[in-house]
Design an enzyme around this catalytic site. Structure first.
Site, PDB file in Angstrom:
ATOM      1  N   HIS A 157      -4.193   1.932   7.619  1.00  0.00           N
ATOM      2  CA  HIS A 157      -2.813   2.427   7.704  1.00  0.00           C
ATOM      3  C   HIS A 157      -2.617   3.588   6.721  1.00  0.00           C
ATOM      4  O   HIS A 157      -2.021   4.615   7.068  1.00  0.00           O
ATOM      5  CB  HIS A 157      -1.872   1.242   7.398  1.00  0.00           C
ATOM      6  CG  HIS A 157      -0.408   1.552   7.372  1.00  0.00           C
ATOM      7  ND1 HIS A 157       0.502   0.972   8.235  1.00  0.00           N
ATOM      8  CD2 HIS A 157       0.328   2.347   6.562  1.00  0.00           C
ATOM      9  CE1 HIS A 157       1.716   1.414   7.954  1.00  0.00           C
ATOM     10  NE2 HIS A 157       1.641   2.257   6.935  1.00  0.00           N
ATOM     11  N   GLU A 158      -3.136   3.441   5.494  1.00  0.00           N
ATOM     12  CA  GLU A 158      -2.943   4.491   4.474  1.00  0.00           C
ATOM     13  C   GLU A 158      -3.758   5.743   4.797  1.00  0.00           C
ATOM     14  O   GLU A 158      -3.300   6.859   4.563  1.00  0.00           O
ATOM     15  CB  GLU A 158      -3.304   3.981   3.071  1.00  0.00           C
ATOM     16  CG  GLU A 158      -2.542   2.753   2.586  1.00  0.00           C
ATOM     17  CD  GLU A 158      -1.045   2.813   2.770  1.00  0.00           C
ATOM     18  OE1 GLU A 158      -0.469   3.912   2.880  1.00  0.00           O
ATOM     19  OE2 GLU A 158      -0.435   1.732   2.828  1.00  0.00           O
ATOM     20  N   CYS A 185       6.286  -0.314   7.242  1.00  0.00           N
ATOM     21  CA  CYS A 185       5.877   0.855   6.456  1.00  0.00           C
ATOM     22  C   CYS A 185       7.033   1.272   5.562  1.00  0.00           C
ATOM     23  O   CYS A 185       8.180   1.314   6.007  1.00  0.00           O
ATOM     24  CB  CYS A 185       5.499   1.985   7.411  1.00  0.00           C
ATOM     25  SG  CYS A 185       5.041   3.512   6.570  1.00  0.00           S
ATOM     26  N   LEU A 186       6.718   1.588   4.296  1.00  0.00           N
ATOM     27  CA  LEU A 186       7.766   2.016   3.361  1.00  0.00           C
ATOM     28  C   LEU A 186       8.459   3.293   3.844  1.00  0.00           C
ATOM     29  O   LEU A 186       9.598   3.554   3.477  1.00  0.00           O
ATOM     30  CB  LEU A 186       7.174   2.243   1.960  1.00  0.00           C
ATOM     31  CG  LEU A 186       6.657   0.979   1.263  1.00  0.00           C
ATOM     32  CD1 LEU A 186       5.974   1.341  -0.047  1.00  0.00           C
ATOM     33  CD2 LEU A 186       7.793  -0.006   1.015  1.00  0.00           C
ATOM     34  N   GLN A 190       3.106   9.938   1.337  1.00  0.00           N
ATOM     35  CA  GLN A 190       4.437   9.321   1.372  1.00  0.00           C
ATOM     36  C   GLN A 190       5.304   9.729   0.184  1.00  0.00           C
ATOM     37  O   GLN A 190       6.519   9.593   0.234  1.00  0.00           O
ATOM     38  CB  GLN A 190       4.317   7.791   1.397  1.00  0.00           C
ATOM     39  CG  GLN A 190       3.736   7.262   2.695  1.00  0.00           C
ATOM     40  CD  GLN A 190       3.531   5.762   2.615  1.00  0.00           C
ATOM     41  OE1 GLN A 190       2.542   5.298   2.078  1.00  0.00           O
ATOM     42  NE2 GLN A 190       4.482   5.000   3.132  1.00  0.00           N
ATOM     43  N   HIS A 233      -1.874   7.770   7.109  1.00  0.00           N
ATOM     44  CA  HIS A 233      -0.851   8.584   6.424  1.00  0.00           C
ATOM     45  C   HIS A 233      -1.463   9.890   5.915  1.00  0.00           C
ATOM     46  O   HIS A 233      -0.862  10.952   6.035  1.00  0.00           O
ATOM     47  CB  HIS A 233      -0.286   7.834   5.212  1.00  0.00           C
ATOM     48  CG  HIS A 233       0.847   6.906   5.532  1.00  0.00           C
ATOM     49  ND1 HIS A 233       2.006   7.316   6.155  1.00  0.00           N
ATOM     50  CD2 HIS A 233       1.021   5.582   5.271  1.00  0.00           C
ATOM     51  CE1 HIS A 233       2.831   6.275   6.279  1.00  0.00           C
ATOM     52  NE2 HIS A 233       2.257   5.211   5.750  1.00  0.00           N
ATOM     53  N   GLY A 239       0.837  -1.192   0.000  1.00  0.00           N
ATOM     54  CA  GLY A 239       0.000   0.000   0.000  1.00  0.00           C
ATOM     55  C   GLY A 239       0.871   1.241   0.000  1.00  0.00           C
ATOM     56  O   GLY A 239       2.041   1.188   0.381  1.00  0.00           O
TER      57      GLY A 239
END
Ligand code: ZN
Length: 181
Positions: free
Chosen positions: A133-134, A91-92, A51, A137, A46
């Site tokens: 989660h997204e 997480c990226l 991000q 963000h 995702g």
């Protein structure tokens, strides 16, 4: 399409709250294409626009094992949350760090699709976790915010170490079986 640069914790730009998309146009569709390419290349399951330093409410995800079921949600909003599940998340934007987070395991959400039409989706398990989660963000929130301050301090050090490892020639970041969201 293009691979975009992913911001990393503790970059303050990850704390910006994304604005709603006013019109789903070619620029937004191009952003979604670039975000999917960036997510697949990372690899992650995702990615939120925040991000990649675009502060508009857009997220992409693909939790399928074959990586062939992309989901793109514009202006996503959670309408209902049920149940709870503790998942180990990565997480990226927080490379090399994995920890357990409790979230709803079933959600119903509404959003716009790539044609700008209103859609409603139900998600459970990993996709539900990923969407939550997204959306965090997009609100300037990171999964490490759910952890203790002591853990966050350790994570900051860990991320700095990861960044040093990656800047060394030929090194690759730590990989894990845990999904990176
Ligand atoms: Zn993330």
């Amino acid at each position: 399409m293009a691979i975009l640069n992913i911001l990393e914790y503790p970059d303050p730009r990850l704390r910006k709250r994304a604005e709603p998309v006013e019109r789903v146009d070619d620029a937004i569709r191009r952003l979604v294409g670039d975000m999917l390419e960036t997510m697949y290349a990372a690899p992650g399951i995702g990615l939120a626009a925040t991000q990649v330093d675009v502060h508009q409410r857009v997220l992409v995800a693909d939790v399928s094992p074959d990586r062939n079921t992309p989901v793109a949600l514009i202006n996503p909003e959670i309408l209902e949350r049920d149940g709870s599940e503790i998942t180990e998340e990565g997480c990226l934007s927080v490379p090399g760090v994995f920890d357990k987070v409790e979230r709803a395991n079933h959600i119903r959400a509404r959003a716009l699709d790539l044609r700008g039409q209103a859609i409603e989706i139900e998600a459970e398990g990993l996709l539900a976790v990923c969407i939550q989660h997204e959306i965090d963000h997009l609100d300037g929130k990171l999964f490490v915010d759910y952890l203790s301050e002591l853990k966050r301090q350790r994570i900051r050090k860990r991320v700095e170490k990861e960044q040093k490892i990656r800047s060394a020639e030929g090194a690759t970041p730590t990989r894990s079986a845990t999904p990176v969201i």
